[in-house]
Design a protein around this motif. Structure first.
Motif, PDB file in Angstrom:
ATOM      1  N   ILE A 289       0.836  -1.192   0.000  1.00  0.00           N
ATOM      2  CA  ILE A 289       0.000   0.000   0.000  1.00  0.00           C
ATOM      3  C   ILE A 289       0.876   1.250   0.000  1.00  0.00           C
ATOM      4  N   LEU A 298      -1.368  -0.476  -4.587  1.00  0.00           N
ATOM      5  CA  LEU A 298      -2.710  -0.627  -4.025  1.00  0.00           C
ATOM      6  C   LEU A 298      -2.862  -2.028  -3.431  1.00  0.00           C
ATOM      7  N   TYR A 301      -6.927  -6.235  -2.042  1.00  0.00           N
ATOM      8  CA  TYR A 301      -8.388  -6.108  -2.044  1.00  0.00           C
ATOM      9  C   TYR A 301      -8.861  -5.282  -3.238  1.00  0.00           C
ATOM     10  N   TYR A 302      -8.103  -4.266  -3.628  1.00  0.00           N
ATOM     11  CA  TYR A 302      -8.483  -3.469  -4.800  1.00  0.00           C
ATOM     12  C   TYR A 302      -8.529  -4.338  -6.048  1.00  0.00           C
ATOM     13  N   TYR A 399      -6.520  -1.490   5.252  1.00  0.00           N
ATOM     14  CA  TYR A 399      -6.097  -1.354   3.851  1.00  0.00           C
ATOM     15  C   TYR A 399      -7.290  -1.281   2.894  1.00  0.00           C
ATOM     16  N   ARG A 400      -8.407  -1.860   3.289  1.00  0.00           N
ATOM     17  CA  ARG A 400      -9.573  -1.841   2.408  1.00  0.00           C
ATOM     18  C   ARG A 400     -10.118  -0.433   2.223  1.00  0.00           C
ATOM     19  N   ALA A 403      -8.336   0.910  -0.775  1.00  0.00           N
ATOM     20  CA  ALA A 403      -8.764   0.120  -1.926  1.00  0.00           C
ATOM     21  C   ALA A 403     -10.203   0.419  -2.329  1.00  0.00           C
ATOM     22  N   LYS A 458     -12.936   1.422  -5.548  1.00  0.00           N
ATOM     23  CA  LYS A 458     -13.389   0.058  -5.821  1.00  0.00           C
ATOM     24  C   LYS A 458     -14.156   0.030  -7.146  1.00  0.00           C
TER      25      LYS A 458
END
Length: 616
Positions: A289, A298, A301-302, A399-400, A403, A458
């Protein structure tokens, strides 16, 4: 010119009729001849390949009733859907969602098109099921398994359509065979939801028994998909029986039936998790990240929501899209991104309140609430601790978060005419303006579609070569992460927090680089439910799940306040009020949010269709 053309055409008709009559007089066997302009049914249903071709038509009819469910997140508290990119009259281009209300209240009377198209999907699947079942009566032993697989997939799709129907409308008419004439359905009554549920269960069970462990083809369903949907159906049934559904006439709460359904759901989810070697994308590793203001790296999750994840085992059930030049692309870029990204329209954006849901990496718990501040009137707004317009307020978060959303000074890759224009910084209310950051000149993100101070990352592609309507992401309708959370919910309802369920929730948290849940989050059934709900909010953001969760948990009053209350404002990062929901809302309006209106047009055609209680 138009009048002349019409006149000429009318003069041609008698001559054409005469020629046709002469041909008929010379061919006494005309009625027994095969048509030359279309394939006769008797010539088609002869092979497994024919059955598979017909099945693809059933997928094509079902997909457009599910692949824009992200609009439905607007019916919850964390996402705003200000409109849609749908085309009226065109199912492929989103007509099932066209004209719907995607606000947190008042939406229950605006989904007549969805009702109709879901039944279109049902009839298309019935067409496949009936004809392939006829083939099975004379099929060779080597063809049986393949044909049963086709029936299994069609029944899974039919079950999915009915599941959505009962989730929105409760009791609905049930049609279990191909309809060839309107007279067959003109007088159908609504079947009690328990009976429809049993038929859906039978469809999912048949699919589970007949489908392969792994489909081997992107977009075709497999055994885990059938099991996951069967578990989800039982979880929803358990929720309705547990929390009640008073707006559905004749429906009764039953704590014991709820407990039985929760347990059955957990068993199905457990098999999905343990028996098929499925795993989270990139094994649930968070990935790398960049710090706030950068987007060179990124999180994984992205990329889960880009075509990189097509075919990944986390995506248990997907609907495929064709991509560039096919006319069958998804429009996620158009709906989630702004003008700087292929002229997109930002129909869907995060609300201000979602930012506070992303927890700290250090504690694994919530940070102090963001403070909305107006940078045009407060010179310290960009540097004040916890200010919503201070980029550093977003450091060291799940981290989401990076993302999923962008905040002030976050970067994304701009695109025009299928080519990259380089990084564009998002700065709320500064649209397409020159700005210098760290000595580098940029043009800011051009989108006035956001009124919160955030936009989505997203679903927004970071590579060139595809137009805003030419995406090829296989849209997920069932993900393994969702199964983890549903399993945790089901087991928690039966036995309270369980070690294996806690471990699964922690695996999902790990993809955000969060530490495991602390003991106080798992010490009681209520606390663990809150932890599960938290993960559902951030993990499934923008995927169309939250509105259904709020209704099945009967949580509208918990989120928005009781009937007659002052309501809740939705604000932006500058502190300005944007929309106020549920202000002095009557109990009847709440009821109308819990169950949808049976379309009046259908009731006009069929007097046997009763109306749901709040809509009478």
């Amino acid at each position: 010119m138009m009048k002349t053309k019409l006149k000429k055409n009318t003069l041609l008709v008698p001559a054409m009729l005469l020629l046709l009559l002469l041909q008929i007089s010379c061919r006494k066997d005309l009625l027994n001849r095969e048509p030359t302009t279309e394939l006769a049914s008797a010539s088609f249903w002869n092979s497994e390949a024919d059955a598979t071709t017909a099945l693809m038509g059933a997928y094509a009819a079902t997909r457009p009733c599910f692949d824009r469910d992200y609009y439905l997140d607007g019916q919850s508290e964390y996402v705003r859907a200000r409109g849609t990119s749908t085309t009226s009259g065109n199912l492929t281009l989103g007509d099932a969602y066209n004209g719907g209300n995607y606000n947190p209240t008042g939406y229950g009377g605006s989904f007549d098109k969805m009702f109709r198209y879901l039944y279109g999907a049902v009839n298309r699947t019935n067409y496949v099921i009936d004809n392939v079942n006829r083939m099975l009566t004379t099929a060779s032993a080597t063809s049986v398994a393949g044909l049963e697989r086709v029936v299994g997939e069609a029944r899974l799709l039919r079950g999915m359509a009915y599941f959505k129907l009962i989730s929105m409308w409760g009791d609905v008419p049930y049609i279990g065979h191909e309809i060839k004439d309107n007279s067959e359905v003109a007088g159908l009554s609504r079947m009690p939801i328990a009976q429809v549920k049993d038929s859906i269960m039978a469809d999912f069970t048949y699919a589970y028994e007949k489908l392969p462990d792994n489909s081997g083809e992107l977009g075709r369903a497999s055994k885990p998909a059938a099991l996951a949907f069967r578990g989800k159906l039982q979880l929803y049934w358990a929720s309705w029986k547990n929390f009640g559904w008073p707006e559905l006439e004749g429906f009764t709460q039953d704590a014991q039936e709820a407990k039985t359904a929760y347990a059955a759901a957990a068993e199905d989810f457990k098999k999905v998790i343990n028996d098929y070697k499925l795993d989270l994308y990139m094994a649930g590793d968070p990935g790398d990240i960049s710090p706030p203001g950068k987007a060179d790296k990124l999180p994984n999750y992205y990329y889960l929501f880009t075509p990189k994840a097509n075919g990944n085992s986390e995506m248990i059930m997907v609907f495929t899209h064709g991509g560039t030049g096919t006319g069958q692309g998804e429009e996620l870029m158009r709906d989630f991104a702004g003008r700087s990204h292929e002229g997109s329209q930002c129909w869907v954006s995060p609300r201000y309140e979602i930012a506070d849901r992303y927890q700290l990496l250090t504690t694994g718990d919530f940070a102090p609430p963001m403070i909305p501040m107006n940078p045009s009137t407060n010179t310290a707004a960009r540097t004040t601790l916890n200010s919503a317009v201070n980029p550093q307020s977003y450091a060291n978060r799940d981290y989401r978060m990076k993302a999923t959303i962008e905040w002030d000074y976050e970067m994304s890759v701009g695109m025009v005419s299928l080519k990259s224009t380089g990084f564009v910084p998002f700065i709320y209310k500064t649209w397409a303006q020159p700005v210098k950051i760290d000595g580098v000149s940029y043009t800011t993100y051009n989108t006035d579609g956001s009124n919160s101070g955030y936009v989505f990352r997203k679903f927004v592609r970071d590579y060139a070569g595809q137009g805003r309507s030419d995406g090829d992401l296989a849209w997920p309708v069932m993900r393994l992460a969702d199964v983890f959370l549903m399993y945790a919910e089901a087991t928690n309802e039966v036995n309270g927090p369980q070690a294996d369920a806690i471990a699964l929730v922690n695996r999902i948290r790990h993809r955000g680089n969060l530490p495991p849940l602390t003991a106080d989050k798992t010490d009681t059934k209520e606390h663990f439910f809150s932890a599960i709900e938290q993960e559902r909010i951030v993990e499934l953001a923008g995927e169309g799940m939250r509105g259904f969760d709020l209704r099945r948990w009967r949580a509208l009053e918990r989120v928005w306040g009781p009937p007659g209350s002052a309501g809740v404002w939705r604000i932006d990062t500058w502190g300005a009020n944007q929309q106020r929901y549920f202000q002095n809302t009557s109990a009847r309006e709440y009821q109308q949010d819990y169950i949808f209106r049976i379309p009046p047009s259908e009731r006009d055609k069929n007097p046997n269709l009763t109306q749901n209680i709040p809509w009478r």
